[in-house]
Design a protein around this motif. Sequence first.
Motif, PDB file in Angstrom:
ATOM      1  N   GLU A 170       2.131  13.372   3.386  1.00 18.39           N
ATOM      2  CA  GLU A 170       1.682  13.235   1.988  1.00 18.39           C
ATOM      3  C   GLU A 170       0.520  12.253   1.920  1.00 18.39           C
ATOM      4  N   PHE A 171      -0.149  12.217   0.773  1.00 20.22           N
ATOM      5  CA  PHE A 171      -1.307  11.329   0.639  1.00 20.22           C
ATOM      6  C   PHE A 171      -0.905   9.875   0.838  1.00 20.22           C
ATOM      7  N   TYR A 224      -8.379  12.507   5.910  1.00 19.24           N
ATOM      8  CA  TYR A 224      -8.731  11.115   5.619  1.00 19.24           C
ATOM      9  C   TYR A 224      -7.720  10.488   4.663  1.00 19.24           C
ATOM     10  N   ARG A 225      -7.313  11.266   3.672  1.00 10.11           N
ATOM     11  CA  ARG A 225      -6.393  10.717   2.662  1.00 10.11           C
ATOM     12  C   ARG A 225      -4.951  10.609   3.146  1.00 10.11           C
ATOM     13  N   ASN A 238      -3.538   7.610   0.883  1.00 13.74           N
ATOM     14  CA  ASN A 238      -4.669   6.928   0.233  1.00 13.74           C
ATOM     15  C   ASN A 238      -4.978   5.591   0.894  1.00 13.74           C
ATOM     16  N   ALA A 254       0.848  -1.194   0.000  1.00 18.26           N
ATOM     17  CA  ALA A 254       0.000   0.000   0.000  1.00 18.26           C
ATOM     18  C   ALA A 254       0.891   1.254   0.000  1.00 18.26           C
ATOM     19  N   PRO A 255       0.312   2.400  -0.417  1.00 14.35           N
ATOM     20  CA  PRO A 255       1.140   3.586  -0.685  1.00 14.35           C
ATOM     21  C   PRO A 255       2.076   4.032   0.451  1.00 14.35           C
TER      22      PRO A 255
END
Lengths: 565, 192
Positions: free
Chosen positions: A349-350, A420-421, A352, A199-200
């Motif tokens: 940072e995002f 949230y992101r 996601n 995941a990111p």
Amino acid sequence: MTETAEAIVVGLGASGGIIAEQLTKAGIRVLALDKGPVHTTEEFTFKQDEVKYYSRGSLVPQLATDPVTWRPDDKSTARLLPWAAGVRGNSEPLHLPPSIGPGGGTLHWGGAAWRHRDADFRMKTLIEERFGPDALDADSTMVDWPIGYDDLEPYYDRVEWELGVSGQAGNVKGAPNPEGNPYESPRERGFPMPPLRTAPADDRFKAACQRLGYRPFQQPAAVASTDYKSLKGCEYCGFCHGFLCHVNAKQSSRITSVEAALQTGNLEIRSNSRAFRLDRDPSGRRITGVSYFDADGNVHQVRSNLVVVACYALENSRLLLASGINANGQVGRNFMTHSFGWCSLVLPEFSNPFMAPLVAASVVDDLNCDGVPDNDEGVLWGSVLTSIPGDLQPIEAAHNLPPGMRRWGQGFKDWFSENYRRLMGIHNQVPSFPSKKYYCDLDPVVKDKFGQPALRITHDWSAHDLAALKYFEKVKRSIAEEMGATQFWSEPTPPAYHLSTHEVGTHRMGENPSDSVVDIYGESHECEGLYVVGGGQFPTLSGYNPTQTLQALAYLSADRILDKV
Amino acid sequence: MPATNEATKVSWLFLTETEAETVDAVSARIFPSGDGKPGARETRVITYIDKTTADEDEALRRCYRDGVEALNALTSEQYGQRFAELPEERQDEVLERIEASTAPESTRTPEGPEDEGLLATFFALVWEHTIQGMFCDPQYGGNHEALGWQLVGFPGAQWGYNAEQMRAGFDSKTIPIKTLEDLRRELKRADD
Ligand SMILES: Cc1cc2nc3c(=O)[nH]c(=O)nc-3n(C[C@H](O)[C@H](O)[C@H](O)COP(=O)(O)OP(=O)(O)OC[C@H]3O[C@@H](n4cnc5c(N)ncnc54)[C@H](O)[C@@H]3O)c2cc1C
Ligand code: SF4
């Protein structure tokens, strides 16, 4: 005339599915009773639905139909699980008994697929060697396992290769690979599938851990990274933990062992069939069959001299107790579970967090088992530390907000739409220790709609649990800081819940019939022909998730049953 | 602000006009709209709640019915107005007091005043349903035009994500949002 079956398997979840497959493949005709409905893959094509599966918990047993009660100690009155009982029935699907119907808990599990380490089988000895004979509480009922890692290694291998696990080996026959778990006990061969794409936010977690001197590696996962046998490669949809897989990438007994058993033509599944009594001959020493309710509440009885009970650690002990199979008073004793010390981070940072399965992530195993460093908190045994960068949808996220923040109004709206992101989680799994104080029995008052007594859990978080949560919170905080997190918070301590979906110990296995319930093959000491399998057999809980070990035990039980018949 | 958005003009499945007005006002304090970005009103949380109460069991319906009554009784007594008629700051004060002075049903002590427990449970329930109504799939009646998902950057009912989208820092608002209905149509097209 009463119906007769060659063998009955009650519960087609993680362990029941495996045993049903092995028996049917050997030509035994198996009748399986499962209290849940049969699910089809088609039903899950459009499972990207948080209200249905998270908010309304449509896969898990509802407290209204399947009551379970809890109290912190034997002086209190137990009530329906207060952390899960909301005004509209269940309010917390992730701290209840697992999903029901063929597939069981593996319908909606996360798929963290762990072998125990060698040390996990000798927890008591290792703690006493290191911290002295009085290190454990006076109430402790801890014992070492009657089997060791080497006994289970071939069965772990079968889980990984027959059912499908992805990952990177760290120790094949003693040859270390720094990409895998540096602490894993030797394995005969690697995994059948390479690790998943992560995941990111995982890279950030991994890099921070490395800078801090840990040796992160990728979580072994019961999720297919490529097509493998009946599994398809993961699509990284992120509706994973608590959901069903729409492409059959997640290893579930529904599509692995149960499907294979059906293909033999020797398995009959009777769904919506709830076992309520295990029947015995007049001596009480031999199983003779199972009594169950069908969906309309009609009572049926099936006779068999081979019965496998695989209804999860909690219901297994409830069924034994309700059937009066408890001559030595050990059924329901030694209840154990995990506390998670769930921590949340906001990243610069995002991240996601809605992408990828829960297990597409790195873990740190440096502080697990007897590897936990000497510490001021008094932690005797460690746990794996897991990053959770994915698999988080908005409704679930809104249930885990920083403490002290008002959960409504413009400030909340701003915070949530901004952050949230950028969310991510880190947790670990502090194993509770077995104690005279923590057990399950039948609730004297609460009954289900069929008039059957509810299971009552007596459990509280011990001083050791709290010490370990405190210790690990410091570790997680330091990782979050190193990651550059802009916010960090932890779930309340002590946790409100007392079910983690990792309940074990309630029908302990052992060699001595006076202080255990089943033998190492899961066969009841008291009642011949009755096998009671699953995490309930565990003498101790490890810092890893339990399922791969109870799957390995199920293969062991199946071999034994086939040897005997 | 009275509840005058489109959603509230339809006839309700379960709620009465007063109930809809009151619940709408409460949910609008949970996810307000004043900043020009979608809140509970734009996403039609009230439609979600109406459908949910119509579908669910009696215990839930009672909680709404009795909760609205108790809330309006409280504000009428203290301010001479229904909750929905109060200025927003006053509404916030009332909700803060409900939240602070009481605990939800499951943790409340038996001696506590009946209404306070009820109001706390009611507010906890409206909170729960407001979150659900903001972020549910639009087929449930809330998250109108996926405005709730847009607000937070959630792409909705995706079949999956590719490696490019899974790079750290990727702007998820560039991924076209999908609802379950979109997904259904897509799969149907692929089948045809
Ligand atoms: C949300 C969630 C996430 C999880 N994630 C992980 C993870 O990442 N890693 C991990 O290792 N473990 C995980 N688990 C735990 C895992 O699901 C369980 O350890 C595992 O499923 C237990 O296997 P079992 O065979 O004992 O019982 P189950 O798989 O629970 O199967 C029990 C079966 O018995 C049936 N049954 C119950 N009572 C009766 C009755 N009276 N009559 C007839 N049938 C009955 C049920 O319908 C069910 O099919 C998770 C669990 C949950 C709920
Ligand atoms: S993340 Fe992968 S394994 Fe999980 S449900 Fe989606 S496609 Fe299936």
